[in-house]
Design an enzyme around this catalytic site. Structure first.
Site, mmCIF file in Angstrom:
data_model
loop_
_atom_site.group_PDB
_atom_site.id
_atom_site.type_symbol
_atom_site.label_atom_id
_atom_site.label_comp_id
_atom_site.label_asym_id
_atom_site.label_seq_id
_atom_site.Cartn_x
_atom_site.Cartn_y
_atom_site.Cartn_z
ATOM 1 N N ASP A 1 0.831 -1.203 0.000
ATOM 2 C CA ASP A 1 0.000 0.000 0.000
ATOM 3 C C ASP A 1 0.868 1.257 0.000
ATOM 4 O OD1 ASP A 1 -2.742 1.163 0.264
ATOM 5 O OD2 ASP A 1 -1.885 1.955 2.113
ATOM 6 N N LYS B 1 1.504 4.256 -2.922
ATOM 7 C CA LYS B 1 1.346 5.686 -2.651
ATOM 8 C C LYS B 1 2.567 6.487 -3.102
ATOM 9 C CE LYS B 1 -1.823 5.022 1.248
ATOM 10 N NZ LYS B 1 -2.023 5.127 2.707
#
Length: 813
Positions: free
Chosen positions: A676, A680
């Site tokens: 994750d 980003k």
């Protein structure tokens, strides 16, 4: 004297006719009246249908005539006293006997001539006016007069031209001797010089009333219908449309020509010459002001109305052999005139290379055939191309006398349509500048009308239509925020937000007027089965202006349909990071399509939830700054985990708590594995202008290999228990150095990495509490003291607010 005309809906049944009698009674107290009536609602259509069936040897025509007869007898029985019914019923039955005989002739001959059709189709007005006059006689000083004894025409039976010299004399002679307060006359019908019945064309009852008003120099012509005047747009399509209080003859003619069905276009000409006012009123709401039509109108507002005609075809004749050759246009229009084809719109390129005309779809194939025949020689010699035909189009038009005095209206019109991906096929604007017309697809007409009405009439209130998929933690909070702020947005920001579609993985619901957000859960529970394809198809078919697809999921399959939405000018707002962290090619494709189709693609919540990280970065880049380095803690879930993990609590329990409080993805391994965070920092690098793939991000994961290889949440959590000693060791090492554990993302010199780091007490990341995120942008303008953004970076409420903020950005864009 006043002339009153009542349309078919006004005299459709006994109840409506009672209302008409009431209106006549009130006005006749102060004015002598000529009252023109249409056939009872839909009667003319039914008579034409019966005639067609008779021609086709279909005996159902008899049933149609019987139903029409019964409708008229029912009105007589409802509204006339018993003592007066027999004579009127007998006269009506005689008329239907004539009708039956005429249709029998059509049946036997298998033919319907224009003369016969005119006679049959005119029976509706003959019957309605006679019956209404008999009803009026019960309480009023009324008389019936057959319009065929007054209006004289040529012998073009179905669309006759009026002989005004004879007609005016007949009308003036009759009414000068007529002492009755009220004269009831049938509209639509007339007679030619040889005494045969003719008609004035569909909608001709309006025209009849105008002929009488002009002939008699009436004080006013009143058109009574089922709407309260001429509206700014078709109110059945544009719900925000409203009646126009005052409009000029010229504006009314433009609007009626371009589809405003309240008034029949030829109606205006006779009274305009005498400057007799026309008042359009609502039979069922007579207290409403209606629309007044006069020679001059107020100068308030440049655009008075928006109208449209649907089912139009464009014919384009083009070729190099047309340039500089005289007579091409003449030959083209001669062909259309010879075939009695009405030309609605004309536009010609200044190069003389092409001529484009708009006609009705029904005439298109005949027109193509005849034009190609006319220009067969030039086509064979390749000087002119065969006619190009485009069907199923609409003409949409802005109308207003004062448009010529306002600059930029065309620009506003085409800009508003362009923003909603309404493709314009042709444009026409007269030298008078009272009308700007554009040809568009039929399927875009509704969206175009609403878009333009919003642009020119709705005090800059902008309507957004949202289609929301994913109603878990984030989606639930997003809908709650929309519901809570609806009044504020309307009053303060002039935004009207409609949630039109909602779906979860099983069900979907749609409501074009907006879903009730106080009850959406129950509605969705009883919705219809859904799929990504069906939800997209429903959204596309609605074709609403300012449409936005909201993705509140973390689902890869949902991210793969963004392109479909963008290609159909439907904006996309998403907290789902998968699309923007997918292959570079896909990321660039979505960006390119977003620009090409003018469909916003916003994903602020991909990084930092509700924090303005991506928006700030975009502004830096757009203003000419360059990113040198990015350092960030971008996982609210990991920050929460390591802020709460210590020797007194197990790693497993902290992760469970993080998931329960909505800080992690549904699959917590995505957060804890560093994937994750890698997504980003990849998104930030790409938004900074660097072309990286997810595989280019160095990911130093702290999870054991066995944990990374689990395939479901149960096995993953079991592995956390199994490796508790491993996690305690990581914590102990940091604690012994008086450091805190932070999962840090870094981007330097075009390279990116993510991993767990020991953060000393003097570092900006050390005191990062709870689930907060922090980003440091080192740029050309901020080389030593970075631009810092810090705040809550996870949680349903802040993520939902970030999605909400993107919606507002689109509204203000």
């Amino acid at each position: 004297m006043k002339v009153l005309k009542f349309g078919g809906s006004s005299v459709e049944n006994a109840k409506n006719i009672q209302q008409v009698i009431s209106i006549i009674t009130h006005i006749s107290k102060e004015h002598k009246l000529a009252v023109i009536v249409s056939a009872f609602g839909k009667t003319t259509n039914k008579l034409i249908e019966a005639t067609k069936k008779a021609k086709q040897k279909n005996k159902d025509y008899k049933t149609i005539l019987e139903n029409i007869e019964q409708q008229h007898i029912d009105v007589i029985k409802d509204l006339l006293p018993s003592s007066s019914q027999n004579q009127v019923i007998n006269n009506v039955k005689q008329s239907f006997s004539q009708l039956t005989t005429l249709c029998e002739g059509c049946y036997l001959l298998e033919e319907v001539t224009p003369k016969t059709l005119a006679t049959i189709s005119g029976f509706g007005e003959r019957l309605s006016s006679y019956i209404i006059s008999e009803i009026a006689k019960q309480k009023l000083d009324a008389i019936f007069k057959d319009s065929r004894e007054l209006i004289v025409t040529d012998n073009n039976y179905l669309k006759a031209q009026v002989n005004f010299k004879l007609t005016n004399k007949n009308c003036q002679d009759y009414f000068s001797k007529n002492k009755h307060q009220i004269t009831v006359l049938p509209g639509f019908i007339a007679k030619c010089k040889n005494g045969q019945t003719t008609t004035l064309g569909r909608g001709g009852s309006d025209y009849s009333a105008s002929i009488y008003a002009a002939a008699l120099n009436a004080d006013e012509l009143q058109i009574w219908t089922d709407v309260s005047g001429m509206f700014t747009a078709n109110p059945s399509i544009v719900k925000q449309a409203f009646p126009i209080p005052h409009i000029s003859y010229q504006e009314a003619m433009e609007m009626s020509h371009f589809g405003a069905k309240v008034i029949y276009p030829p109606t205006i000409q006779p009274v305009m010459e005498k400057q007799i006012p026309i008042l359009i009123k609502n039979t069922f709401e007579p207290e409403n002001e209606g629309t007044l039509i006069t020679q001059k109108t107020s100068k308030n507002g440049s655009v008075k109305g928006i109208s449209y005609i649907e089912n139009i075809s464009l014919l384009t004749l083009e070729g190099s052999g047309m340039i500089g050759v005289s007579g091409i246009s003449k030959r083209l229009f001669e062909v259309l005139a010879d075939e009695n084809i009405n030309v609605i719109l004309i536009t010609q390129a200044s190069s003389e290379h092409s001529i484009c005309v708009g006609i009705y779809n029904d005439d298109s194939e005949k027109a193509v055939l005849k034009i190609n025949e006319k220009f067969a020689t030039e086509i064979e010699q390749h000087k002119i191309d065969p006619v190009i035909l485009e069907q199923n189009l609409s003409i949409i038009a802005l109308v207003g006398d004062q448009m010529r005095n306002h600059q930029g209206l065309s620009g506003q019109m085409f800009s508003a349509l362009g923003k909603n991906n309404v493709n314009i096929r042709a444009i026409a604007q007269g030298a008078s500048e009272k009308n700007i017309s554009a040809v568009i697809k039929n399927s875009d007409a509704k969206k175009a009308l609403n878009t333009l009405h919003e642009q020119f009439f709705e005090e800059k209130v902008k309507q957004l239509n949202l289609f929301v998929t994913g109603v878990g933690n984030v989606g639930n909070r997003f809908l709650a925020q929309i519901h809570q702020q609806k009044k504020y947005l309307l009053e303060k920001l002039k935004l009207n937000i409609h949630v039109v579609g909602i779906s979860n993985s099983k069900k979907m619901i749609f409501n074009e007027k907006g879903i009730n957000l106080s009850n959406w859960k129950n509605l969705l529970e009883n919705g219809e089965p859904t799929s990504l394809e069906s939800f997209f198809n429903c959204t596309k078919e609605l074709n609403l202006r300012n449409s936005i697809f909201i993705d509140n999921t973390a689902n890869q399959q949902v991210s793969e349909v963004y392109e479909n939405y963008l290609r159909n000018n439907i904006g996309v707002v998403t907290c789902n990071k998968i699309a923007c962290a997918s292959s570079l090619e896909n990321y660039k494709t979505l960006k390119r399509i977003s620009r090409k189709y003018n469909a916003p693609f916003l994903f602020e919540t991909n990084v930092g939830a509700g924090l303005p990280i991506i928006d700030t970065l975009k502004n830096l880049i757009a203003s000419g700054d360059n990113v040198q380095k990015i350092q960030a803690v971008l996982s609210g879930s990991l920050n929460f985990v390591f802020n709460n993990f210590n020797e007194k609590v197990t790693f497993h329990d902290v992760v469970k708590q993080a998931q329960a409080e909505g800080y992690t993805e549904p699959d917590p391994k995505i957060d804890l594995s560093g994937v994750d965070v890698a997504r980003k920092i990849l998104i930030l690098a790409r938004e900074s202008g660097y072309e990286l793939e997810l595989s280019d991000i160095e990911n130093d994961s702290f999870l054991p290999e066995k944990s990374l290889k689990t395939t479901n949440n149960d096995d993953f959590y079991a592995s956390l228990i199994e490796f508790e000693a491993h996690f305690q060791k990581i914590y102990k090492e940091a604690n012994e150095k008086n450091c805190k554990l932070k999962y840090v993302a870094e981007f330097v010199n075009g390279k990116a990495k993510v991993g767990l780091q020991h953060i000393p007490s003097n570092h900006p990341f050390y005191n990062l509490e709870g689930s907060d995120n922090i980003v440091l942008f080192f740029t050309d303008r901020y080389p030593k003291q970075p631009l810092l953004i810090k705040g809550a970076g996870a949680g349903a409420d802040v993520t939902a607010s970030g999605i909400f903020a993107d919606v507002i950005r689109i509204a203000n864009g």
